[in-house]
Scaffold this motif. Structure first.
Motif, PDB file in Angstrom:
ATOM      1  N   GLY A   1     -22.404  -1.826  -0.743  1.00 33.32           N
ATOM      2  CA  GLY A   1     -21.649  -2.686   0.161  1.00 33.32           C
ATOM      3  C   GLY A   1     -22.482  -3.724   0.883  1.00 33.32           C
ATOM      4  O   GLY A   1     -23.639  -3.993   0.524  1.00 33.32           O
ATOM      5  N   HIS A   2     -21.887  -4.271   1.941  1.00 35.65           N
ATOM      6  CA  HIS A   2     -22.561  -5.295   2.750  1.00 35.65           C
ATOM      7  C   HIS A   2     -22.407  -5.003   4.241  1.00 35.65           C
ATOM      8  O   HIS A   2     -22.390  -5.920   5.065  1.00 35.65           O
ATOM      9  CB  HIS A   2     -21.993  -6.682   2.431  1.00 35.65           C
ATOM     10  CG  HIS A   2     -22.251  -7.148   1.034  1.00 35.65           C
ATOM     11  ND1 HIS A   2     -23.417  -7.791   0.657  1.00 35.65           N
ATOM     12  CD2 HIS A   2     -21.512  -7.038  -0.092  1.00 35.65           C
ATOM     13  CE1 HIS A   2     -23.365  -8.078  -0.635  1.00 35.65           C
ATOM     14  NE2 HIS A   2     -22.229  -7.635  -1.113  1.00 35.65           N
TER      15      HIS A   2
ATOM     16  N   MET B   1     -18.531 -19.014 -16.447  1.00 38.45           N
ATOM     17  CA  MET B   1     -17.887 -17.737 -16.135  1.00 38.45           C
ATOM     18  C   MET B   1     -18.700 -17.026 -15.044  1.00 38.45           C
ATOM     19  O   MET B   1     -19.921 -16.963 -15.100  1.00 38.45           O
ATOM     20  CB  MET B   1     -17.798 -16.862 -17.381  1.00 38.45           C
ATOM     21  CG  MET B   1     -17.143 -15.488 -17.132  1.00 38.45           C
ATOM     22  SD  MET B   1     -17.019 -14.481 -18.639  1.00 38.45           S
ATOM     23  CE  MET B   1     -15.892 -15.499 -19.597  1.00 38.45           C
ATOM     24  N   THR B   2     -18.016 -16.499 -14.041  1.00 39.78           N
ATOM     25  CA  THR B   2     -18.685 -15.833 -12.940  1.00 39.78           C
ATOM     26  C   THR B   2     -19.319 -14.526 -13.393  1.00 39.78           C
ATOM     27  O   THR B   2     -18.692 -13.721 -14.070  1.00 39.78           O
ATOM     28  CB  THR B   2     -17.675 -15.539 -11.809  1.00 39.78           C
ATOM     29  OG1 THR B   2     -17.068 -16.764 -11.385  1.00 39.78           O
ATOM     30  CG2 THR B   2     -18.356 -14.866 -10.637  1.00 39.78           C
ATOM     31  N   ASP B   3     -20.593 -14.331 -13.049  1.00 38.23           N
ATOM     32  CA  ASP B   3     -21.263 -13.072 -13.327  1.00 38.23           C
ATOM     33  C   ASP B   3     -20.686 -12.041 -12.358  1.00 38.23           C
ATOM     34  O   ASP B   3     -20.846 -12.161 -11.141  1.00 38.23           O
ATOM     35  CB  ASP B   3     -22.767 -13.227 -13.105  1.00 38.23           C
ATOM     36  CG  ASP B   3     -23.543 -11.944 -13.395  1.00 38.23           C
ATOM     37  OD1 ASP B   3     -22.933 -10.852 -13.368  1.00 38.23           O
ATOM     38  OD2 ASP B   3     -24.763 -12.035 -13.636  1.00 38.23           O
ATOM     39  N   PRO B   4     -19.990 -10.994 -12.866  1.00 31.85           N
ATOM     40  CA  PRO B   4     -19.316 -10.052 -11.968  1.00 31.85           C
ATOM     41  C   PRO B   4     -20.268  -9.330 -11.021  1.00 31.85           C
ATOM     42  O   PRO B   4     -19.949  -9.127  -9.848  1.00 31.85           O
ATOM     43  CB  PRO B   4     -18.626  -9.078 -12.930  1.00 31.85           C
ATOM     44  CG  PRO B   4     -19.350  -9.232 -14.230  1.00 31.85           C
ATOM     45  CD  PRO B   4     -19.782 -10.653 -14.276  1.00 31.85           C
ATOM     46  N   LEU B   5     -21.448  -8.940 -11.499  1.00 34.99           N
ATOM     47  CA  LEU B   5     -22.403  -8.252 -10.632  1.00 34.99           C
ATOM     48  C   LEU B   5     -22.959  -9.193  -9.567  1.00 34.99           C
ATOM     49  O   LEU B   5     -23.163  -8.802  -8.415  1.00 34.99           O
ATOM     50  CB  LEU B   5     -23.523  -7.642 -11.461  1.00 34.99           C
ATOM     51  CG  LEU B   5     -23.103  -6.534 -12.431  1.00 34.99           C
ATOM     52  CD1 LEU B   5     -24.307  -6.023 -13.216  1.00 34.99           C
ATOM     53  CD2 LEU B   5     -22.429  -5.384 -11.691  1.00 34.99           C
TER      54      LEU B   5
ATOM     55  N   LEU C   1     -20.510  -9.499  -6.768  1.00 33.11           N
ATOM     56  CA  LEU C   1     -20.570  -8.368  -5.839  1.00 33.11           C
ATOM     57  C   LEU C   1     -21.794  -8.452  -4.937  1.00 33.11           C
ATOM     58  O   LEU C   1     -21.754  -8.034  -3.778  1.00 33.11           O
ATOM     59  CB  LEU C   1     -20.587  -7.051  -6.621  1.00 33.11           C
ATOM     60  CG  LEU C   1     -19.313  -6.682  -7.387  1.00 33.11           C
ATOM     61  CD1 LEU C   1     -19.529  -5.403  -8.184  1.00 33.11           C
ATOM     62  CD2 LEU C   1     -18.129  -6.524  -6.449  1.00 33.11           C
ATOM     63  N   ASP C   2     -22.888  -9.002  -5.456  1.00 32.21           N
ATOM     64  CA  ASP C   2     -24.108  -9.138  -4.661  1.00 32.21           C
ATOM     65  C   ASP C   2     -23.980 -10.233  -3.607  1.00 32.21           C
ATOM     66  O   ASP C   2     -24.657 -10.196  -2.573  1.00 32.21           O
ATOM     67  CB  ASP C   2     -25.301  -9.459  -5.574  1.00 32.21           C
ATOM     68  CG  ASP C   2     -25.722  -8.268  -6.422  1.00 32.21           C
ATOM     69  OD1 ASP C   2     -25.470  -7.119  -5.992  1.00 32.21           O
ATOM     70  OD2 ASP C   2     -26.294  -8.494  -7.510  1.00 32.21           O
ATOM     71  N   ALA C   3     -23.096 -11.221  -3.872  1.00 33.10           N
ATOM     72  CA  ALA C   3     -23.021 -12.403  -3.017  1.00 33.10           C
ATOM     73  C   ALA C   3     -22.370 -12.140  -1.666  1.00 33.10           C
ATOM     74  O   ALA C   3     -22.682 -12.811  -0.681  1.00 33.10           O
ATOM     75  CB  ALA C   3     -22.263 -13.512  -3.748  1.00 33.10           C
TER      76      ALA C   3
ATOM     77  N   VAL D   1     -14.651 -10.761  -2.581  1.00 29.57           N
ATOM     78  CA  VAL D   1     -14.762 -11.129  -3.993  1.00 29.57           C
ATOM     79  C   VAL D   1     -13.375 -11.461  -4.510  1.00 29.57           C
ATOM     80  O   VAL D   1     -12.435 -10.682  -4.332  1.00 29.57           O
ATOM     81  CB  VAL D   1     -15.369  -9.975  -4.817  1.00 29.57           C
ATOM     82  CG1 VAL D   1     -15.529 -10.382  -6.271  1.00 29.57           C
ATOM     83  CG2 VAL D   1     -16.707  -9.551  -4.218  1.00 29.57           C
ATOM     84  N   ALA D   2     -13.244 -12.617  -5.162  1.00 27.97           N
ATOM     85  CA  ALA D   2     -11.933 -13.036  -5.645  1.00 27.97           C
ATOM     86  C   ALA D   2     -11.997 -13.483  -7.100  1.00 27.97           C
ATOM     87  O   ALA D   2     -12.981 -14.101  -7.534  1.00 27.97           O
ATOM     88  CB  ALA D   2     -11.391 -14.181  -4.777  1.00 27.97           C
TER      89      ALA D   2
END
Length: 243
Positions: free
Chosen positions: A34-35, A1-5, A8-10, A14-15
């Motif tokens: 943001g990025h 399962m994808t770590d939601p945080l 966002l950091d990656a 985000v999908a």
């Protein structure tokens, strides 16, 4: 399962991430950080998160599900929302300047005090949405092709608007300023127009619903078609004949 945080950091795109399992404050911090470019969120889930005050300027929300999300005072300037749901969203005092919503479910959304300068709602479901008390001269949003049935627009300042394919059935427009409004292929069935100002309002392209003996007083000053006028006369018990 994808770590939601971690998602966002990656990166800014985000999908397919369910963010409802993450701490709302941490989600808000990461979205604010943001990025260096606007966010792109696709098919993400944000149901019931408290994201009050978050800055999503220029973001793209593609088929995002955010039912009952709290976005009070959020900055959504220039955001693009395509599909998905913001049903029951709390957008009190949010900045929606230049935002565009297309095919979005905004049923029961609360937009009281929101900044709606050049905001566009197209083909959206806005049943029961609360837009009451819109008086700001900078309120210039459009609602083409939307359902605003049961919506609250009491005392709203809508003078000179052009409404195309808008369903206002059973909506509350009591006390609204509707002077010079033009309705095309729109519905006013059961709409509460008590004390609304309708001088110069062009209702020839509107479905007025049931005509009653009270209708003439309610529509005083409005422009209606010959057919609509004949219906009003019949409601008053007058016999309409053609020469």
């Amino acid at each position: 399962m994808t770590d939601p945080l971690a998602a966002l950091d990656a990166g800014l795109e985000v999908a397919d991430v369910d963010l409802t399992t993450a701490d709302a404050e941490r989600v808000r911090e990461r979205l604010d950080r943001g990025h260096g470019a606007p966010w792109v969120l696709r098919r993400c889930v944000l149901d019931e998160l408290d994201l009050s005050g978050v800055d999503l300027t220029g973001a793209t929300l593609d088929r995002v599900r955010a039912a009952d999300v709290r976005l009070r005072g959020a900055v959504l300037d220039g955001v693009r929302v395509d599909g998905g749901s913001l049903a029951g969203a709390d957008l009190l005092d949010a900045d929606l300047t230049d935002a565009a919503f297309t095919g979005v479910d905004l049923s029961r959304a609360r937009l009281v005090g929101a900044h709606l300068t050049d905001t566009a709602f197209r083909d959206c479901r806005m049943v029961g949405a609360d837009l009451s008390g819109l008086r700001d001269l900078a309120v210039t949003f459009t609602v083409d092709g939307c359902s605003l049935a049961l919506a609250r627009l009491a005392d709203a300042h809508l003078r000179g608007w052009r409404l195309d394919r808008v369903d206002l059935s059973d909506a509350d427009l009591s006390g609204a300023d509707l002077r010079d409004v033009v309705l095309t292929d729109s519905k006013l069935r059961g709409t509460d127009l008590r004390h609304a100002r309708l001088t110069g309002a062009d209702l020839r392209g509107a479905d007025l619903g049931e005509i009653t003996p009270e209708t003439p007083a309610v529509l005083r000053g409005a422009i209606v078609s010959a057919e609509q006028a004949a219906d009003v006369c019949r409601a008053l018990g007058l016999q309409v004949v053609s020469r």
